[in-house]
Write a protein that holds these residues in place. Sequence first.
Motif, short mmCIF file in Angstrom:
data_model
loop_
_atom_site.label_atom_id
_atom_site.label_comp_id
_atom_site.label_asym_id
_atom_site.label_seq_id
_atom_site.Cartn_x
_atom_site.Cartn_y
_atom_site.Cartn_z
N TYR A 399 0.88 -1.21 -0.05
CA TYR A 399 -0.07 -0.20 -0.06
C TYR A 399 0.18 0.97 0.05
O TYR A 399 0.89 2.25 -1.05
CB TYR A 399 -1.22 -0.02 0.83
CG TYR A 399 -1.74 1.22 1.61
CD1 TYR A 399 -2.90 1.23 0.35
CD2 TYR A 399 -1.60 2.31 2.13
CE1 TYR A 399 -3.91 2.61 0.83
CE2 TYR A 399 -2.68 3.85 2.10
CZ TYR A 399 -3.92 3.06 1.10
OH TYR A 399 -4.27 4.40 1.49
N LYS A 407 -4.08 5.30 -5.92
CA LYS A 407 -4.91 4.57 -5.25
C LYS A 407 -6.81 4.74 -5.73
O LYS A 407 -7.93 4.18 -5.55
CB LYS A 407 -4.75 5.59 -4.02
CG LYS A 407 -3.68 5.38 -3.45
CD LYS A 407 -3.91 5.51 -2.59
CE LYS A 407 -2.42 5.19 -0.76
NZ LYS A 407 -1.87 6.31 -0.08
N VAL A 408 -6.55 6.03 -6.67
CA VAL A 408 -7.57 7.14 -6.95
C VAL A 408 -8.05 5.33 -8.01
O VAL A 408 -9.00 5.33 -8.45
CB VAL A 408 -7.61 7.99 -7.35
CG1 VAL A 408 -9.01 8.29 -8.53
CG2 VAL A 408 -7.51 8.77 -6.52
N GLN A 409 -7.18 5.24 -9.41
CA GLN A 409 -7.32 4.10 -10.27
C GLN A 409 -8.26 2.98 -9.83
O GLN A 409 -8.84 2.26 -10.06
CB GLN A 409 -6.20 4.21 -11.38
CG GLN A 409 -6.10 5.36 -12.08
CD GLN A 409 -6.37 5.81 -13.14
OE1 GLN A 409 -7.37 4.76 -13.67
NE2 GLN A 409 -6.80 7.24 -13.10
N LEU A 411 -9.24 2.93 -7.05
CA LEU A 411 -10.94 2.60 -6.83
C LEU A 411 -12.19 1.86 -7.56
O LEU A 411 -13.14 1.95 -7.73
CB LEU A 411 -10.95 4.00 -5.60
CG LEU A 411 -12.47 4.30 -5.13
CD1 LEU A 411 -12.80 3.49 -3.95
CD2 LEU A 411 -12.30 5.75 -4.01
N ILE A 412 -11.37 2.76 -8.88
CA ILE A 412 -12.85 3.39 -10.30
C ILE A 412 -13.12 1.52 -10.65
O ILE A 412 -13.48 1.41 -10.58
CB ILE A 412 -12.04 4.22 -10.93
CG1 ILE A 412 -11.46 5.53 -10.15
CG2 ILE A 412 -12.52 3.93 -12.15
CD1 ILE A 412 -11.35 6.64 -10.98
N TYR A 413 -11.61 1.01 -10.20
CA TYR A 413 -11.79 -0.44 -10.86
C TYR A 413 -12.28 -1.55 -10.64
O TYR A 413 -12.92 -2.01 -10.63
CB TYR A 413 -10.36 -0.88 -10.94
CG TYR A 413 -10.07 -2.50 -12.00
CD1 TYR A 413 -9.80 -2.53 -12.79
CD2 TYR A 413 -9.72 -3.25 -10.74
CE1 TYR A 413 -10.04 -3.63 -13.54
CE2 TYR A 413 -9.42 -4.82 -11.22
CZ TYR A 413 -9.63 -4.93 -12.68
OH TYR A 413 -9.86 -6.17 -12.37
N PHE A 414 -11.97 -0.80 -9.43
CA PHE A 414 -12.78 -1.37 -8.48
C PHE A 414 -14.54 -1.75 -7.91
O PHE A 414 -15.08 -2.51 -7.97
CB PHE A 414 -12.42 -1.07 -6.68
CG PHE A 414 -13.77 -1.74 -5.27
CD1 PHE A 414 -13.61 -3.24 -5.30
CD2 PHE A 414 -14.84 -1.81 -4.94
CE1 PHE A 414 -14.23 -3.79 -4.31
CE2 PHE A 414 -15.30 -1.56 -3.48
CZ PHE A 414 -15.52 -2.83 -3.83
N MET A 415 -14.99 0.12 -8.43
CA MET A 415 -15.71 0.42 -8.51
C MET A 415 -16.64 -0.54 -9.92
O MET A 415 -17.83 -0.66 -9.44
CB MET A 415 -16.33 1.71 -8.42
CG MET A 415 -16.35 1.88 -6.90
SD MET A 415 -17.12 1.03 -5.82
CE MET A 415 -18.86 1.63 -6.12
N TYR A 418 -16.56 -4.05 -9.16
CA TYR A 418 -17.90 -4.57 -8.77
C TYR A 418 -19.70 -4.23 -8.89
O TYR A 418 -20.30 -5.50 -9.43
CB TYR A 418 -17.79 -2.95 -6.90
CG TYR A 418 -19.69 -3.30 -6.30
CD1 TYR A 418 -19.82 -4.99 -5.70
CD2 TYR A 418 -20.61 -2.51 -5.94
CE1 TYR A 418 -20.73 -4.39 -4.30
CE2 TYR A 418 -21.30 -2.52 -5.73
CZ TYR A 418 -21.58 -3.23 -4.46
OH TYR A 418 -22.46 -3.45 -3.13
#
Length: 471
Positions: A399, A407-409, A411-415, A418
Amino acid sequence: MQQVDTSRVFQLREDYREVGRDLVKLLRFVDMNATGLRKILKKFDKRFGYKFTDYYVTTRSNHPYSQLQQVFKQVQLISISATYHALLLIQGDPIIDQVNHAVQKLTHATSFMQYLGQHALIVQDDTPSGSEDNVDDESYHFMSLMLNLVNTFLYMVNTYIIVPTADDYSVSLGAAATVCGIIIGSMAVAQVFSSVYFSAWSNRSYFRPLVFSSIMLFSGNLLYALAYDLNSLTVLLIGRILCGLGSARAVNRRYISDCVPLKIRLQASAGFVSASALGMACGPGLAGFLQTKFTIYSLTFNQSTLPGWVMSIAWLLYLVWLWFSFKEPEHFAKAAAEAAARTSQPSESGHQESANLEEGLAQPLLLGSEERLDDNSEDNDDEDAKSSHEPATSFASAYKLLTPSVKVQLLIYFMLKYAMEILLSESSVVTTYYFNWDTSAVAIFLAILGLTVLPVNAIVGSYVTNWFEDR
């Protein structure tokens, strides 16, 4: 008449001098950009403890829309300078001296950038035959790369082959149809843990992780198929968890980056993405063809259990192919010898450099005069690059290696994942309830949906990203 010719020559000479002054300004401007870029990248690497320079130079140097090419390639400017020198033909002229000085200074300023380009594996056209990349060509094993890509393809097929029938399977075991979301998602949850130990394992071997992955996936699919006759939802979930624990996608990615020569690495990476997308499409499509039912020795073969049986056979055949065809990369033996030589002097530079990344976020990028780097200290960059590529040893250290943009990328990939997994997991339930679709219709729908991944990625990657900024 002679006076007119003399004045004209004098005026022409002054015009050439004016062109020379403009040329000097242009050379100094390019030199200022090269020097500024070099110092900014060096300061960034030092303050953040992360070798960002390699990534920056690699991604920008050959991009058609990048201005970094003006720093790397000054052949046109040097040619203009030589032409100007030949046209003026005045030795000792101050403008000539200024142009020559500016050319020499620009060449010196960009020599380090050229070194960075080579260090970041940017291959030049005149690469000598004895270069390191040719050594990689000799040790490169095509069949091992194919086995990695087949592993990627089979795993994606394994993930999505149960989607059209998971709701019927859960109902046959006495659970609600919506439990199919847990059945499908359990494999992804287990993959979170498998990515950690597979990443660490790939530091020492690629063959053994792939063998372990095949055994786990064979066992998991076998349990998934037997759960119907055992009438056990627990066995079904255990089978899917074992499949997730056998995910070797981290090994597949790393093999491409470490063991494939640079000149075909892009094609290999494209093959990895294509194998994933095709597996995502072929999984549901294959499930649509398994619409049959029969019994052999009290073992039931129907649309719910056949995906497990088919994938068990596929992984068993893959394991045999892997055992006889895979070749372990040669650099593991060299790395083991180097590690043995360093046992007496362990280094903690990798851990320290990883810990410095988050601290660097709160510190100024520009240093005071007493902390400024010497411009002649580029010789240590190779050692810094090696330490910056050492593997992370924990979630915390991994991390800390992430910049805010990454980190933003993520998060976007996770959403995005999801939302996609919600659609896929409940597609059979929703389409059956609202549209009365049968299993074959759901399978065709999901297969078509999976086939859209490659063209969409091509459009976004080749065109949209060149028209707009990433943010």
